[in-house]
Design a protein around this motif. Structure first.
Motif, PDB file in Angstrom:
ATOM      1  N   UNK A   4       0.849  -1.178   0.000  1.00 32.26           N
ATOM      2  CA  UNK A   4       0.000   0.000   0.000  1.00 32.26           C
ATOM      3  C   UNK A   4       0.882   1.224   0.000  1.00 32.26           C
ATOM      4  N   UNK A   5       0.423   2.256  -0.671  1.00 35.40           N
ATOM      5  CA  UNK A   5       1.178   3.508  -0.699  1.00 35.40           C
ATOM      6  C   UNK A   5       1.050   4.191   0.654  1.00 35.40           C
ATOM      7  N   UNK A  11      11.622   8.321   5.910  1.00 35.55           N
ATOM      8  CA  UNK A  11      12.316   7.884   4.710  1.00 35.55           C
ATOM      9  C   UNK A  11      11.336   7.640   3.583  1.00 35.55           C
ATOM     10  N   UNK A  12      11.852   7.136   2.475  1.00 34.73           N
ATOM     11  CA  UNK A  12      11.011   6.885   1.307  1.00 34.73           C
ATOM     12  C   UNK A  12      10.614   5.432   1.149  1.00 34.73           C
ATOM     13  N   UNK A  13      11.307   4.544   1.832  1.00 32.59           N
ATOM     14  CA  UNK A  13      10.973   3.124   1.730  1.00 32.59           C
ATOM     15  C   UNK A  13      11.411   2.406   2.991  1.00 32.59           C
ATOM     16  N   UNK A  14      10.809   1.262   3.214  1.00 35.06           N
ATOM     17  CA  UNK A  14      11.245   0.410   4.319  1.00 35.06           C
ATOM     18  C   UNK A  14      10.865  -1.029   4.003  1.00 35.06           C
ATOM     19  N   UNK A  15      11.565  -1.948   4.645  1.00 37.17           N
ATOM     20  CA  UNK A  15      11.338  -3.377   4.447  1.00 37.17           C
ATOM     21  C   UNK A  15      11.084  -4.027   5.798  1.00 37.17           C
ATOM     22  N   UNK A  88       6.054  10.918  -6.642  1.00 40.50           N
ATOM     23  CA  UNK A  88       5.702  12.316  -6.389  1.00 40.50           C
ATOM     24  C   UNK A  88       5.478  12.624  -4.910  1.00 40.50           C
ATOM     25  N   UNK A  89       5.730  11.620  -4.038  1.00 38.87           N
ATOM     26  CA  UNK A  89       5.580  11.819  -2.600  1.00 38.87           C
ATOM     27  C   UNK A  89       6.896  11.673  -1.852  1.00 38.87           C
ATOM     28  N   UNK A  90       7.986  11.529  -2.585  1.00 37.34           N
ATOM     29  CA  UNK A  90       9.279  11.303  -1.945  1.00 37.34           C
ATOM     30  C   UNK A  90       9.751  12.566  -1.220  1.00 37.34           C
ATOM     31  N   UNK A  91      10.529  12.333  -0.166  1.00 41.79           N
ATOM     32  CA  UNK A  91      11.059  13.432   0.641  1.00 41.79           C
ATOM     33  C   UNK A  91      12.571  13.299   0.760  1.00 41.79           C
ATOM     34  N   UNK A  92      13.339  14.321   0.335  1.00 35.50           N
ATOM     35  CA  UNK A  92      12.882  15.505  -0.402  1.00 35.50           C
ATOM     36  C   UNK A  92      12.419  15.113  -1.802  1.00 35.50           C
ATOM     37  N   UNK A  93      11.613  15.951  -2.410  1.00 32.06           N
ATOM     38  CA  UNK A  93      11.057  15.592  -3.720  1.00 32.06           C
ATOM     39  C   UNK A  93      12.104  15.632  -4.831  1.00 32.06           C
ATOM     40  N   UNK A 309      -1.483  -2.074 -17.760  1.00 32.39           N
ATOM     41  CA  UNK A 309      -0.924  -1.429 -16.567  1.00 32.39           C
ATOM     42  C   UNK A 309      -1.886  -0.413 -15.963  1.00 32.39           C
ATOM     43  N   UNK A 310      -1.750  -0.196 -14.674  1.00 33.09           N
ATOM     44  CA  UNK A 310      -2.543   0.821 -13.983  1.00 33.09           C
ATOM     45  C   UNK A 310      -1.855   2.179 -14.113  1.00 33.09           C
ATOM     46  N   UNK A 311      -2.611   3.243 -13.855  1.00 37.87           N
ATOM     47  CA  UNK A 311      -2.097   4.598 -14.052  1.00 37.87           C
ATOM     48  C   UNK A 311      -0.877   4.896 -13.188  1.00 37.87           C
ATOM     49  N   UNK A 312      -0.843   4.328 -11.992  1.00 38.50           N
ATOM     50  CA  UNK A 312       0.242   4.660 -11.060  1.00 38.50           C
ATOM     51  C   UNK A 312       1.422   3.703 -11.150  1.00 38.50           C
ATOM     52  N   UNK A 313       1.485   2.902 -12.201  1.00 35.19           N
ATOM     53  CA  UNK A 313       2.534   1.889 -12.313  1.00 35.19           C
ATOM     54  C   UNK A 313       3.925   2.497 -12.101  1.00 35.19           C
ATOM     55  N   UNK A 314       4.272   3.489 -12.889  1.00 34.89           N
ATOM     56  CA  UNK A 314       5.631   4.031 -12.854  1.00 34.89           C
ATOM     57  C   UNK A 314       5.940   4.728 -11.537  1.00 34.89           C
ATOM     58  N   UNK A 315       4.977   5.452 -11.030  1.00 35.20           N
ATOM     59  CA  UNK A 315       5.223   6.172  -9.778  1.00 35.20           C
ATOM     60  C   UNK A 315       5.436   5.220  -8.599  1.00 35.20           C
ATOM     61  N   UNK A 316       4.929   4.010  -8.691  1.00 34.44           N
ATOM     62  CA  UNK A 316       5.065   3.057  -7.597  1.00 34.44           C
ATOM     63  C   UNK A 316       6.365   2.257  -7.655  1.00 34.44           C
ATOM     64  N   UNK A 317       6.982   2.164  -8.811  1.00 31.18           N
ATOM     65  CA  UNK A 317       8.183   1.323  -8.917  1.00 31.18           C
ATOM     66  C   UNK A 317       9.476   2.118  -9.087  1.00 31.18           C
ATOM     67  N   UNK A 318       9.406   3.288  -9.690  1.00 29.94           N
ATOM     68  CA  UNK A 318      10.634   4.054  -9.942  1.00 29.94           C
ATOM     69  C   UNK A 318      11.368   4.493  -8.679  1.00 29.94           C
ATOM     70  N   UNK A 319      10.679   4.787  -7.563  1.00 26.58           N
ATOM     71  CA  UNK A 319      11.430   5.210  -6.363  1.00 26.58           C
ATOM     72  C   UNK A 319      12.462   4.201  -5.882  1.00 26.58           C
ATOM     73  N   UNK A 320      12.287   2.933  -6.209  1.00 21.48           N
ATOM     74  CA  UNK A 320      13.253   1.924  -5.767  1.00 21.48           C
ATOM     75  C   UNK A 320      14.638   2.155  -6.360  1.00 21.48           C
TER      76      UNK A 320
END
Length: 672
Positions: A4-5, A11-15, A88-93, A309-320
């Motif tokens: 889930x987003x 941070x921007x990600x966690x595991x 588009x939600x990453x910090x800093x952007x 693909x769904x509309x948010x495909x790229x925004x959900x995978x590129x931050x990695x």
């Protein structure tokens, strides 16, 4: 089941470890201990030496299954649940101007243009800056209808409101640059005279106006230019500065003109196919697009023709692919080579008769692989870093060229995605891992496709997977491939090992039948000693598997288990065809239903099914006439046989399955 987003973490990600992992580990350890205890008893106390012809195969099958269980447990030891903020939600952007360019490859061969069009429209509609997104139809069938569809959709896309806004913006910026260039040209003729006047005025100290103009000239020369080449060679006179500024403006104008041309973001590629030269199927299709010079995106999304693909495909995978560097205050590129997402289908009928739901693989198994940096690339619904794909592909091509210089003609088909197997996706992932690149499994449904809805197409697909996987084992054994970690070797070998299970299954389902008709038992005793060793091991094994599949519907888990057993003839065929060196061809999975009754495709399962029923009836007949020896052993084998029947019934039922009339009309509407 899906990521889930979330934004409520730093941070921007966690595991995180998947829930109930510690419980699974506890049960898994007990399971392995009980399993080895059972095998020790089987080897030392239960072999029927009067029937070694069946006793030894059964023991080998049990040992094979135990080692498969060991690898299964280790493979699930560290399942990761990843959480990531959208681009588009990453910090800093990350400024939108710095977002990477992306090429979307929609691979097709003989699919109906309507299916590809639906996928292409969804790809073009992804929420991403249009000037940074390109969608390519890679038509390996070179179809005139597909080309016509692409041209029509390209024009429609250019006329869309989104691209019209972009075109107006670029045109306005282009006009502004032209106006600045015109003003600059008007200044140019007077610069030499101005320079002479300023040089003369340098001796006139008491003229305030001349001093002011002189200071203004110095300021103009001092102001930092925008172009790097000008910074490297600062101007000494106004004329030189104007010349360099003119050069900068002309380059900017050219870029804007190029941006206008490149607004054509939906394109068609059909590679030439020279007769007599290997084409390498899907791998060659993708590699040609990479090396043809027509594509240049920083990242490549691969989609099968039917995966929308769904509309948010790229925004959900590129931050990695980005890691924030506190030292520099900027985002750095990391070593992630690809991000694989879930795979699911929108046309699966009720009951999933063909066992297409893969929440076990695209859940615990992929998450476990991800925890060991061994996530599999599965060919679609994934994004890859071009740099990683090209560098590793070229290195492997160089190695192959060193062995056979005749392969130079295949350069644009071999470098990039692996062409060494008909399962090019898994082999590509293994090569990337062996080169030191990393992978991510993102457990979120970001694209859905069409599943085969007849048994013939399903079996073709499963056979290709099995043959390709074993082909990789033979040609690039992960146990000996340099660069892989121990855990990566284990994850790849575990998958390959599982495709040999057909032989063990044949033994398991044959034993009850043999006993019903001959009274020959492979195990010397079925008394209390057997019960004490077998049932605890069996029960704890089932509990361990239940914990591993927690959250997956029980009916789906059961369907997966049915097909794992019922496909034993196909798995044996796959192993035999690869090990005997038969030529393997990449068969595209049909996207349209192949109507018919397919009992002929499951005749081995039918034979076993019928023999098992006859064996049970024969035992009941002997019991009725009072000639049944060892009724307890018959009861145990009867339970075993009924379990086998339940497993085999799934594929027999699938061979005669027909869609309801209403569902069939909807299906044809999607596929025709």
């Amino acid at each position: 089941m899906t990521s889930v987003s979330l934004t409520n973490f730093s941070g921007n990600s966690r595991s995180l470890l998947k829930k109930r992992t510690l419980l699974f580990r506890y049960l898994a350890e007990i399971n392995l201990i009980f399993g080895i205890w059972y095998l020790q008893w089987r080897i030392t106390h239960s072999i029927n030496f009067d029937a070694l012809w069946i006793s030894i195969p059964l023991l080998i099958a049990e040992i094979y299954s135990y080692f498969g269980s060991v690898m299964f447990v280790i493979g699930l030891w560290r399942p990761l649940v990843r959480q990531i903020k959208s681009l588009d939600q990453m910090t800093p952007p990350i400024p939108r101007a710095d977002w990477p360019t992306v090429d979307v490859f929609v691979t097709c061969y003989n699919e109906p243009p309507e299916i590809v069009e639906e996928t292409a429209k969804a790809a073009l509609a992804m929420d991403y800056p249009p000037i940074k997104l390109r969608v390519y139809v890679l038509d390996d069938g070179n179809s005139a209808d597909m080309r016509a569809m692409t041209e029509r959709l390209c024009i429609e896309d250019l006329q869309s409101a989104q691209l019209q806004v972009e075109a107006e913006r670029i045109d306005a910026e282009h006009s502004g640059l032209l106006e600045r260039l015109k003003q600059l040209e008007n200044l140019t003729p007077n610069t030499q005279a101005a320079e002479q006047w300023l040089q003369t005025s340098e001796s006139v100290v008491n003229q305030p106006a001349a001093g002011f103009v002189q200071s203004l000239r110095s300021l103009i020369l001092w102001l930092p230019p925008t172009h790097q080449s000008i910074r490297d060679s600062p101007a000494k006179t106004l004329r030189e500065r104007l010349i360099t500024e003119r050069k900068t403006l002309e380059e900017a104008i050219y870029k804007k003109e190029l941006e206008l041309v490149e607004l054509t973001r939906f394109r068609y590629i059909a590679r030439p196919k020279t007769p007599g030269v290997a084409h390498h199927a899907k791998a060659g299709n993708i590699n040609y697009a990479i090396f043809s010079g027509e594509t240049s995106g920083n990242f490549i999304v691969t989609l099968d023709a039917d995966h929308i693909p769904k509309r948010n495909f790229l925004k959900r995978v590129l931050p990695y692919f980005y890691a924030y560097n506190l030292s520099t205050g900027k985002y750095d590129q990391n070593q992630i080579a690809f991000v694989q997402t879930r795979q699911d289908f929108y046309n699966i009928p009720p009951g999933d008769p063909f066992g297409h739901r893969a929440n076990l693989f695209y859940g615990p198994l992929q998450q476990g692989k991800d925890g060991m940096n061994a996530a599999f690339y599965t060919g679609t619904n994934a994004i890859l870093r071009r740099e990683a794909l090209v560098s590793v592909g070229l290195q492997n091509f160089a190695d192959e060229f060193a062995k056979d210089e005749k392969r130079l003609d295949e350069f644009d088909l071999v470098g990039g995605v692996s062409s060494n197997s008909i399962t090019e996706d898994m082999n590509t992932a293994m090569r990337l891992h062996s080169a030191g690149w990393k992978s991510i499994y993102h457990n979120e449904l970001l694209a859905e496709g069409l599943a085969p809805d007849d048994l013939s197409s399903t079996l073709k697909q499963r056979l290709r997977w099995a043959q390709g996987t074993i082909q990789v084992l033979v040609r690039e054994n992960p146990l000996t491939k340099s660069g892989l970690t121990f855990w990566q070797r284990l994850q790849y070998f575990k998958t390959m090992y599982s495709y040999f299970s057909g032989f063990a299954t044949l033994v398991f389902i044959s034993c009850p039948i043999i006993y019903f008709f001959t009274d020959i038992v492979p195990v010397k005793t079925y008394g209390p000693d057997f019960a004490i060793h077998f049932f605890p091991a069996f029960i704890i094994n089932r509990l361990t598997f239940l914990t591993a599949t927690w959250g997956i519907p029980a009916r789906e888990v059961w369907r997966s288990e049915q097909y794992a057993i019922a496909l034993f003839p196909l798995l044996i065929q796959a192993v035999w065809s690869v090990l005997t060196g038969q030529k393997l061809n990449f068969q595209v999975t049909p996207k349209q239903r192949q109507s018919g009754i397919y009992l002929r495709l499951v005749w081995p399962q039918l034979v076993v099914f019928i023999l098992t029923i006859l064996g049970i009836l024969w035992s009941l007949y002997k019991f009725a006439i009072g000639h049944l020896n060892n009724p307890d052993v018959h009861l145990l084998n009867g339970a075993w046989a009924i379990y086998n029947l339940l497993l085999l019934w799934a594929i027999i039922r699938a061979s005669v399955w027909q869609p309801p009339k209403k569902v069939e009309k909807v299906s044809n509407g999607h596929e025709s």
